[in-house]
Design a protein around this motif. Structure first.
Motif, PDB file in Angstrom:
ATOM      1  N   VAL A  27       1.002  -1.262   0.139  1.00  0.00           N
ATOM      2  CA  VAL A  27       0.158   0.091  -0.035  1.00  0.00           C
ATOM      3  C   VAL A  27       1.049   1.366  -0.080  1.00  0.00           C
ATOM      4  CG1 VAL A  27      -1.729   1.184   1.045  1.00  0.00           C
ATOM      5  CG2 VAL A  27      -1.765  -1.348   1.227  1.00  0.00           C
ATOM      6  N   CYS A  28       0.878   2.290  -0.742  1.00  0.00           N
ATOM      7  CA  CYS A  28       1.454   3.176  -1.115  1.00  0.00           C
ATOM      8  C   CYS A  28       0.622   4.391  -0.291  1.00  0.00           C
ATOM      9  CB  CYS A  28       1.561   3.816  -2.520  1.00  0.00           C
ATOM     10  SG  CYS A  28       2.380   2.624  -3.456  1.00  0.00           S
ATOM     11  N   PRO A  29       1.568   5.229   0.439  1.00  0.00           N
ATOM     12  CA  PRO A  29       0.898   6.345   0.932  1.00  0.00           C
ATOM     13  C   PRO A  29      -0.084   7.184   0.281  1.00  0.00           C
ATOM     14  CG  PRO A  29       3.520   6.446   1.325  1.00  0.00           C
ATOM     15  CD  PRO A  29       3.011   5.457   0.419  1.00  0.00           C
ATOM     16  N   PRO A  30      -1.285   7.869   0.843  1.00  0.00           N
ATOM     17  CA  PRO A  30      -2.071   8.628   0.384  1.00  0.00           C
ATOM     18  C   PRO A  30      -1.691  10.078  -0.204  1.00  0.00           C
ATOM     19  CG  PRO A  30      -2.686   8.831   2.606  1.00  0.00           C
ATOM     20  CD  PRO A  30      -1.410   7.696   2.436  1.00  0.00           C
ATOM     21  N   SER A  31      -0.585  10.379   0.074  1.00  0.00           N
ATOM     22  CA  SER A  31      -0.059  11.825  -0.317  1.00  0.00           C
ATOM     23  C   SER A  31       1.399  11.676  -0.338  1.00  0.00           C
ATOM     24  CB  SER A  31      -0.613  12.827   0.711  1.00  0.00           C
ATOM     25  OG  SER A  31      -0.123  12.683   1.958  1.00  0.00           O
ATOM     26  N   ILE A  32       2.079  12.702  -0.984  1.00  0.00           N
ATOM     27  CA  ILE A  32       3.441  13.101  -1.126  1.00  0.00           C
ATOM     28  C   ILE A  32       3.877  13.346   0.371  1.00  0.00           C
ATOM     29  CG2 ILE A  32       5.323  14.239  -2.025  1.00  0.00           C
ATOM     30  CD1 ILE A  32       3.429  14.621  -4.458  1.00  0.00           C
ATOM     31  N   ILE A  33       3.180  14.093   1.091  1.00  0.00           N
ATOM     32  CA  ILE A  33       3.987  14.641   2.332  1.00  0.00           C
ATOM     33  C   ILE A  33       2.546  14.570   3.407  1.00  0.00           C
ATOM     34  CG2 ILE A  33       4.745  16.604   3.585  1.00  0.00           C
ATOM     35  CD1 ILE A  33       5.447  17.689   0.853  1.00  0.00           C
ATOM     36  N   PHE A  34       2.841  13.725   4.442  1.00  0.00           N
ATOM     37  CA  PHE A  34       1.823  13.831   5.621  1.00  0.00           C
ATOM     38  C   PHE A  34       2.251  15.203   6.379  1.00  0.00           C
ATOM     39  CE2 PHE A  34       1.955   9.353   5.007  1.00  0.00           C
ATOM     40  CZ  PHE A  34       0.624   8.869   5.049  1.00  0.00           C
ATOM     41  N   THR A  35       1.026  15.849   6.527  1.00  0.00           N
ATOM     42  CA  THR A  35       1.425  17.242   7.232  1.00  0.00           C
ATOM     43  C   THR A  35       1.373  17.258   8.886  1.00  0.00           C
ATOM     44  OG1 THR A  35      -0.870  17.768   7.227  1.00  0.00           O
ATOM     45  CG2 THR A  35       0.332  18.390   5.214  1.00  0.00           C
ATOM     46  N   ASP A  36       1.071  16.068   9.363  1.00  0.00           N
ATOM     47  CA  ASP A  36       1.092  16.119  10.885  1.00  0.00           C
ATOM     48  C   ASP A  36       1.488  14.701  11.326  1.00  0.00           C
ATOM     49  OD1 ASP A  36      -1.526  15.075  11.079  1.00  0.00           O
ATOM     50  OD2 ASP A  36      -2.293  16.943  10.562  1.00  0.00           O
ATOM     51  N   ALA A  37       1.926  14.403  12.471  1.00  0.00           N
ATOM     52  CA  ALA A  37       2.016  13.120  13.240  1.00  0.00           C
ATOM     53  C   ALA A  37       0.650  12.305  13.372  1.00  0.00           C
ATOM     54  CB  ALA A  37       2.708  13.421  14.558  1.00  0.00           C
ATOM     55  N   ALA A  38      -0.455  12.994  13.572  1.00  0.00           N
ATOM     56  CA  ALA A  38      -1.589  12.203  13.825  1.00  0.00           C
ATOM     57  C   ALA A  38      -2.091  11.557  12.279  1.00  0.00           C
ATOM     58  CB  ALA A  38      -2.687  13.210  13.997  1.00  0.00           C
ATOM     59  N   GLY A  39      -2.138  12.327  11.209  1.00  0.00           N
ATOM     60  CA  GLY A  39      -2.611  11.725   9.969  1.00  0.00           C
ATOM     61  C   GLY A  39      -1.552  10.642   9.678  1.00  0.00           C
ATOM     62  N   CYS A  40      -0.318  10.650  10.061  1.00  0.00           N
ATOM     63  CA  CYS A  40       0.925   9.855   9.654  1.00  0.00           C
ATOM     64  C   CYS A  40       0.574   8.303  10.635  1.00  0.00           C
ATOM     65  CB  CYS A  40       2.107  10.234   9.751  1.00  0.00           C
ATOM     66  SG  CYS A  40       3.365   9.114   9.541  1.00  0.00           S
ATOM     67  N   ALA A  41       0.253   8.647  11.834  1.00  0.00           N
ATOM     68  CA  ALA A  41      -0.260   7.605  12.699  1.00  0.00           C
ATOM     69  C   ALA A  41      -0.953   6.724  12.090  1.00  0.00           C
ATOM     70  CB  ALA A  41      -0.055   7.757  13.973  1.00  0.00           C
ATOM     71  N   SER A  42      -2.387   7.454  11.856  1.00  0.00           N
ATOM     72  CA  SER A  42      -3.551   6.895  11.440  1.00  0.00           C
ATOM     73  C   SER A  42      -3.554   6.068  10.007  1.00  0.00           C
ATOM     74  CB  SER A  42      -4.691   8.092  11.080  1.00  0.00           C
ATOM     75  OG  SER A  42      -5.948   7.531  10.712  1.00  0.00           O
ATOM     76  N   TRP A  43      -2.625   6.452   9.227  1.00  0.00           N
ATOM     77  CA  TRP A  43      -2.566   5.776   8.034  1.00  0.00           C
ATOM     78  C   TRP A  43      -1.678   4.423   8.339  1.00  0.00           C
ATOM     79  CZ3 TRP A  43       2.024   4.349   5.005  1.00  0.00           C
ATOM     80  CH2 TRP A  43       1.512   3.479   3.924  1.00  0.00           C
ATOM     81  N   GLN A  44      -0.450   4.588   9.028  1.00  0.00           N
ATOM     82  CA  GLN A  44       0.365   3.814   9.584  1.00  0.00           C
ATOM     83  C   GLN A  44      -0.308   2.507  10.078  1.00  0.00           C
ATOM     84  OE1 GLN A  44       3.705   5.548  11.209  1.00  0.00           O
ATOM     85  NE2 GLN A  44       4.840   4.892   9.441  1.00  0.00           N
ATOM     86  N   VAL A  45      -1.216   2.772  11.048  1.00  0.00           N
ATOM     87  CA  VAL A  45      -1.826   1.857  11.593  1.00  0.00           C
ATOM     88  C   VAL A  45      -2.634   0.785  10.916  1.00  0.00           C
ATOM     89  CG1 VAL A  45      -3.747   2.752  12.565  1.00  0.00           C
ATOM     90  CG2 VAL A  45      -2.780   1.116  14.033  1.00  0.00           C
TER      91      VAL A  45
END
Length: 236
Positions: A27-45
């Motif tokens: 699964v590739c990330p939904p965006s080029i840049i995650f703008t904050d820690a919460a959004g990044c963690a929510s996707w990773q989990v």
């Protein structure tokens, strides 16, 4: 793809965008840049991962990438070679990890260029105080003027790291490897879908989940530098 006017995102995609063509079940990330820690963690989990202890270091990757790595390690062992992770940040990183690594490039770089009279104390202090997105833009503008922020200040910062929230390690499809200088190790990794995708970032490998001969059809181009092969986005 980023908007035509978003030159920062386009610059990052050009340097680090190979991961977005990864094949297979990853699964590739939904965006080029995650703008904050919460959004990044929510996707990773939500991503399917596998964790292994390799050479005493915990390594977490997307499941298919880990299985390919273990297969490469098994082949290497049969050839009396090793493939081992380069420290505790070798694989998965969270948003805060990428902020810390970025700061380890930027803070010394600002001090370096200030000492050499290329930056005023006021400008250096202003840039240090910026939010990550604004700081990235400022640093890339300075690099366009020849003020580089790699560890030795001789090349662009994106050749040895990424912007906060944009690292391939966030995708859990990247691994820094100790034995990167051995051509036989690089060949084995390539057979199992692992390639170098960031020019001049020597330990860094990315899982693309396909064969080398298929990479051009995915929009990647081959760059040979100092005897190494890198695969990066062909057009931006």
């Amino acid at each position: 793809m980023p908007e035509a006017g978003d030159w920062v995102a386009r610059r990052i995609l050009k340097a680090h965008g190979a991961v977005f063509v990864a094949q297979g079940s990853v699964v590739c990330p939904p965006s080029i840049i995650f703008t904050d820690a919460a959004g990044c963690a929510s996707w990773q989990v939500r991503v399917n991962t596998r964790r292994e202890n390799i050479n005493g270091i915990p390594v977490e990757l997307q499941t298919e990438a880990m299985e390919a790595l273990l297969a490469a390690r098994s082949e290497a062992t049969q050839r009396n070679l090793r493939i081992t992770p380069r420290g505790t940040w070798a694989a998965r990183r969270n948003y805060r990890d990428t902020e810390k690594i970025w700061s380890r490039r930027v803070i010394p770089g600002l001090a370096f260029w200030q000492r050499r009279g290329k930056l005023s104390a006021r400008d250096a202090a202003r840039i240090r105080g910026l939010a990550p997105a604004q700081q990235v833009e400022e640093i890339l503008r300075l690099e366009a003027q020849g003020l580089f922020f790699s560890k030795d200040f001789s090349r662009p910062v994106l050749s040895s790291g990424s912007a906060p929230g944009a690292s391939q390690h966030i995708s859990m499809l990247a691994l820094d490897i100790n034995e990167h200088s051995r051509a036989a190790v690089r060949t084995i990794l390539a057979r199992h879908g692992w390639f170098q995708t960031v020019v001049s970032d020597l330990p860094h490998f990315t899982y693309l989940g396909t064969l080398q001969e298929k990479l051009p059809a995915l929009g990647l181009r081959k760059t040979v530098k100092n005897g190494r092969v890198y695969w990066t986005p062909a057009k931006m």
